[in-house]
Design an enzyme around this catalytic site. Structure first.
Site, PDB file in Angstrom:
ATOM      1  N   LYS A 253      40.019   8.083  45.528  1.00 39.44           N
ATOM      2  CA  LYS A 253      40.206   6.909  44.672  1.00 39.44           C
ATOM      3  C   LYS A 253      41.523   6.971  43.903  1.00 39.44           C
ATOM      4  CE  LYS A 253      39.209   3.029  42.776  1.00 39.44           C
ATOM      5  NZ  LYS A 253      39.373   1.807  43.594  1.00 39.44           N
TER       6      LYS A 253
ATOM      7  N   ARG B 258      36.305  10.898  43.604  1.00 39.97           N
ATOM      8  CA  ARG B 258      37.690  11.364  43.453  1.00 39.97           C
ATOM      9  C   ARG B 258      38.077  12.343  44.544  1.00 39.97           C
ATOM     10  NH1 ARG B 258      39.991  10.548  38.517  1.00 39.97           N
ATOM     11  NH2 ARG B 258      41.356  12.315  38.872  1.00 39.97           N
TER      12      ARG B 258
ATOM     13  N   GLU C  27      41.319   0.826  56.005  1.00 35.27           N
ATOM     14  CA  GLU C  27      40.759   1.929  55.207  1.00 35.27           C
ATOM     15  C   GLU C  27      39.236   1.956  55.249  1.00 35.27           C
ATOM     16  OE1 GLU C  27      41.563   1.819  50.990  1.00 35.27           O
ATOM     17  OE2 GLU C  27      41.603  -0.344  50.968  1.00 35.27           O
TER      18      GLU C  27
ATOM     19  N   HIS D  84      59.088 -13.079  66.475  1.00 35.15           N
ATOM     20  CA  HIS D  84      60.187 -12.115  66.633  1.00 35.15           C
ATOM     21  C   HIS D  84      59.678 -10.768  67.140  1.00 35.15           C
ATOM     22  CE1 HIS D  84      62.866 -14.950  64.719  1.00 35.15           C
ATOM     23  NE2 HIS D  84      61.948 -15.133  63.770  1.00 35.15           N
TER      24      HIS D  84
ATOM     25  N   GLU E 208      47.019  -7.276  52.559  1.00 33.93           N
ATOM     26  CA  GLU E 208      45.863  -6.698  51.855  1.00 33.93           C
ATOM     27  C   GLU E 208      44.620  -6.741  52.733  1.00 33.93           C
ATOM     28  OE1 GLU E 208      45.384  -4.850  49.489  1.00 33.93           O
ATOM     29  OE2 GLU E 208      43.256  -5.061  49.006  1.00 33.93           O
TER      30      GLU E 208
ATOM     31  N   LYS F 101      42.491  -3.377  53.864  1.00 35.00           N
ATOM     32  CA  LYS F 101      41.035  -3.241  53.682  1.00 35.00           C
ATOM     33  C   LYS F 101      40.371  -2.846  54.988  1.00 35.00           C
ATOM     34  CE  LYS F 101      40.451  -3.502  49.525  1.00 35.00           C
ATOM     35  NZ  LYS F 101      41.734  -2.922  49.424  1.00 35.00           N
TER      36      LYS F 101
ATOM     37  N   ASN G  40      43.226  20.381  39.607  1.00 31.59           N
ATOM     38  CA  ASN G  40      43.544  19.080  40.199  1.00 31.59           C
ATOM     39  C   ASN G  40      45.065  18.967  40.180  1.00 31.59           C
ATOM     40  OD1 ASN G  40      43.689  16.494  41.093  1.00 31.59           O
ATOM     41  ND2 ASN G  40      42.853  15.547  39.250  1.00 31.59           N
ATOM     42  N   GLY G  41      45.667  18.772  41.350  1.00 28.07           N
ATOM     43  CA  GLY G  41      47.123  18.637  41.422  1.00 28.07           C
ATOM     44  C   GLY G  41      47.682  19.577  42.482  1.00 28.07           C
TER      45      GLY G  41
ATOM     46  N   TRP H 203      39.637  17.097  46.887  1.00 28.81           N
ATOM     47  CA  TRP H 203      40.316  16.371  47.961  1.00 28.81           C
ATOM     48  C   TRP H 203      41.425  17.292  48.415  1.00 28.81           C
ATOM     49  CZ3 TRP H 203      45.086  13.270  48.562  1.00 28.81           C
ATOM     50  CH2 TRP H 203      45.069  12.526  49.737  1.00 28.81           C
TER      51      TRP H 203
ATOM     52  N   CYS I 165      41.043  15.159  42.525  1.00 23.44           N
ATOM     53  CA  CYS I 165      39.834  15.979  42.565  1.00 23.44           C
ATOM     54  C   CYS I 165      39.036  15.611  41.328  1.00 23.44           C
ATOM     55  CB  CYS I 165      40.189  17.452  42.521  1.00 23.44           C
ATOM     56  SG  CYS I 165      41.151  17.959  43.943  1.00 23.44           S
TER      57      CYS I 165
HETATM   58  C1  AGP Z   1      43.381   0.255  48.095  1.00 25.40           C
HETATM   59  O1  AGP Z   1      42.112  -0.216  48.553  1.00 25.40           O
HETATM   60  C2  AGP Z   1      43.440   1.760  47.988  1.00 25.40           C
HETATM   61  N1  AGP Z   1      42.386   2.273  47.217  1.00 25.40           N
HETATM   62  C3  AGP Z   1      44.830   2.236  47.580  1.00 25.40           C
HETATM   63  O2  AGP Z   1      45.796   1.555  48.352  1.00 25.40           O
HETATM   64  C4  AGP Z   1      45.190   2.031  46.083  1.00 25.40           C
HETATM   65  O3  AGP Z   1      45.355   0.657  45.814  1.00 25.40           O
HETATM   66  C5  AGP Z   1      46.497   2.768  45.807  1.00 25.40           C
HETATM   67  O4  AGP Z   1      46.286   4.133  46.062  1.00 25.40           O
HETATM   68  C6  AGP Z   1      46.991   2.596  44.370  1.00 25.40           C
HETATM   69  O5  AGP Z   1      46.046   3.126  43.475  1.00 25.40           O
HETATM   70  P1  AGP Z   1      46.212   2.776  41.917  1.00 25.40           P
HETATM   71  O6  AGP Z   1      46.071   1.281  41.796  1.00 25.40           O
HETATM   72  O7  AGP Z   1      45.105   3.518  41.245  1.00 25.40           O
HETATM   73  O8  AGP Z   1      47.561   3.229  41.485  1.00 25.40           O
END
Ligand code: AGP
Length: 615
Positions: free
Chosen positions: A610, A27, A491, A507, A484, A488, A101-102, A75, A2
């Site tokens: 984020k 956030r 998400e 397989h 990766e 991308k 936050n938490g 969030w 958050c």
């Molecule tokens: C990747 O595009 C995402 N934003 C997510 O997988 C991110 O890499 C993951 O949450 C780890 O975050 P961090 O690198 O801040 O620990």
């Protein structure tokens, strides 16, 4: 995950807090709210949805002026994104406002106890219990910082809290356990925020709150104590990020800006780490050479994109140092009872430095006596603070939720760590290290070249916007790149995308291949391990024979793939282990463009935040 802002000073608290929340909206954006001290009481407003909804509310029903206030972008964890669940939360008398936050893990017990004492809790959140507890404690001690310390002593879980009380004028109090909280110290004013971006327009003098600490903000300064009330040492630091760096700089999105920043981010991450002779100088790795020579296992812990960086790092570490390297999903790591000891080097990779899964994994490793090296992009964040050493990436602020420049700089940092281990252990000679560093030094220009040739990739992405599925294949270091690329696309475009080791296709997953199914294939260099190259060319033929539409990423000069590529994306020739640094870029552009073609908001994808600061 958050965004929190607090302010005390002589400016309009509402203006300062709302501007700060705007910077922190990445956030979390399920709801937003503010509270200010005014006319001897508190005035508050909160709305579900993005910050713009709160801005509309404030236009229609302005709050009275005040110079002390707090704010929050959420969030959701406990309770859906509704007005009632939005922060700030208040006690029944409306004299306390608190943002959080938490996760408060014992909130249900506390909620029941409060109800028995006649409190009426009106939301589904864990946070609301804090407002009622603060009201109780404040009524007994009339000191908001003391009340906060007493309340924190009753909470379990991860929590960063910021509160104001109508009867504590010009005071804002914050508390920190696990989730981030930074203090900004100005002239006759002070700030609290989850991230320095919220206040760097006002001050660059910052103090990172430590674990289990409470801070009391007043106009004339701040006081930091531990939860037990004893004074805490504060370590101010200067924030060197420009406010402009946190803006879009003319790009349509932060993500596009950050993709474009990758050449500089890669170069910046190398800066100051190579001495004039071309050798590595990683003085900031505060783990002595003698200790590193004793290391008999490396364990990388990370999440998401950072985990994919770790998978690539494994190849480099094992190839250059011959030390066994395990790569673990941080969220799984400590639950599998890993075998760790003083000779295990744990590497925690995290852009935000606040990912709770990764933080808890490194804490577990340290409890087992292992040394922890953090690779992180956020100065002063929790993960490096709790590690034995840190190698910062210098990607600058990465605002878009989908990680791009942080990923490339994590790779660079991982290569540097692997080379450094090889250097101190003597498994790589100086000239060999210098040769790799020379290759790394060229990557920035090569990434620039890739970025200049991305228009066909954008056209291809737009042409595939109506597809339901895209598969990604790779071998060796290309396999994590495929993972990766799939992440991308998932998400950003909210579509099914899956990465596979190309050799694994036969397989089972090849059953997915059907007419016109787009399959992206990351082809290893034919100059490296030719056997890998030949095998993946066979894989391309296998899927093409079954109707797949092949999108082939291959290095310049690789002609063997041409007959089997429906779409050919060229990347510069690089050494085998460094290819991910250039191969990942077209996949970032592809995902961003396809998502944009679908009308998606690429900087703040749905359901994501984020920094995931809950387990
Ligand atoms: C990747 O595009 C995402 N934003 C997510 O997988 C991110 O890499 C993951 O949450 C780890 O975050 P961090 O690198 O801040 O620990």
């Amino acid at each position: 995950m958050c965004g929190i802002v607090g302010y005390v000073g002589s400016q309009s608290a509402l203006d300062v807090v709302m501007a700060g929340l705007k910077r922190l909206e990445y956030r979390g954006y399920d709801s937003a709210g503010v509270a200010v001290q005014a006319d001897g009481g508190l005035a508050a407003a909160k709305r579900a949805g993005k910050l713009v909804n709160l801005e509309k509310e404030l236009m229609e029903r302005p709050l009275p002026a005040g110079a002390t206030g707090i704010g929050h972008t959420r969030w959701a964890t406990h309770g859906g994104p509704t007005d009632a669940n939005a922060h700030p939360h208040a006690d029944n008398a409306g004299r306390v406002a608190v943002v959080h936050n938490g996760i408060i893990e014992n909130f249900a017990v506390l909620r029941a106890e409060l109800a028995e004492r006649g409190h009426d809790l009106v939301s589904e959140t864990d946070t609301e219990v804090v407002a009622h507890l603060l009201a109780e404690e404040f009524s007994a001690c009339a000191d908001l910082a003391e009340a906060m310390r007493l309340v924190c002593g009753r909470l379990e879980g991860a929590f960063t809290l910021v509160a104001v009380h109508a009867d504590a004028p010009d005071v804002v109090v914050g508390a920190r356990r696990n989730s981030p909280l930074v203090v900004g110290v100005g002239e006759g004013e002070a700030f609290l925020a989850s991230d320095v971006a919220a206040f760097i327009d006002h001050t660059r003098s910052a103090i990172e709150l430590g674990q289990d600490q409470v801070v009391e903000l007043r106009r004339d300064g701040v006081r930091v104590t531990h939860f037990d009330g004893t004074g805490a040492e504060v370590r101010p630091y200067h924030v060197d990020w420009d406010a402009s760096a946190a803006e879009k700089g003319g790009y349509a999105s932060f993500m596009l800006k950050e993709i474009a920043e990758q050449p500089k981010a890669v170069a910046d991450t190398l800066l100051g780490r190579i001495d004039p002779s071309g050798s590595l100088t990683l003085d900031e790795v505060r783990i002595g050479a003698a200790e590193l020579r004793e290391v008999d296992k490396v364990v990388i812990v990370a999440c998401g994109t950072a985990f994919h960086a770790g998978l690539i790092a494994k190849y480099a570490i094992e190839h250059w140092t011959r030390i066994p390297c395990e790569v673990e999903l941080a969220s799984e790591f400590r639950y599998r009872d890993p075998i760790l000891d003083g000779r295990s080097l744990v590497v925690a990779i995290s852009q935000s430095g606040e990912t709770m899964d990764t933080l808890m994994a490194l804490r577990h490793a340290r409890e087992q006596g292992s040394k922890v090296l953090a690779i992180c992009n956020t100065n002063g964040s929790t993960i490096p603070r709790e590690s034995d050493a840190v190698l910062y990436t210098h990607a600058g602020p990465e605002v878009a939720v989908a990680s791009t420049k942080a990923f490339l700089t994590q790779l660079v940092a991982c290569y540097l760590v692997a080379l450094y281990l090889g250097q101190v252990r003597g498994t790589k000679w100086g000239d060999e290290i210098q040769a790799v560093i020379k290759d790394l030094s060229r990557i920035s220009v090569q990434v620039e070249r890739v970025l200049e040739t991305m228009e066909p990739v954008r056209e291809l992405a737009r042409s595939l916007a109506d597809k339901d599925t895209v598969l990604f294949l790779g071998r060796h270091v290309g396999h994590p790149v495929a993972l990766e690329g799939a992440l991308k696309l998932k998400e950003l475009a909210y579509m099914h995308a899956e990465g596979f080791a190309a050799g694994e296709l036969k397989h089972g997953p090849i059953a997915l291949v059907e007419e016109d199914l787009p399959v992206v294939v990351v082809v290893p260099s034919p100059r490296g391990r030719s056997v890998l190259h030949d095998k993946i060319v066979s894989n391309i033929q296998e899927i093409r024979a079954r109707g797949a539409r092949t999108v082939v990423i291959a290095e310049e000069g690789d002609e063997a793939v041409v007959p089997y590529a429906d779409h050919l994306i060229r990347i510069p020739a690089t050494p085998t282990l460094l290819q991910p640094l250039v191969a990942a870029v077209p996949l970032q552009v592809f995902a961003c463009e396809l998502a944009t073609a679908r009308g998606n908001e690429v900087d703040q994808p749905r359901n994501l935040a984020k920094s995931v600061t809950v387990e």
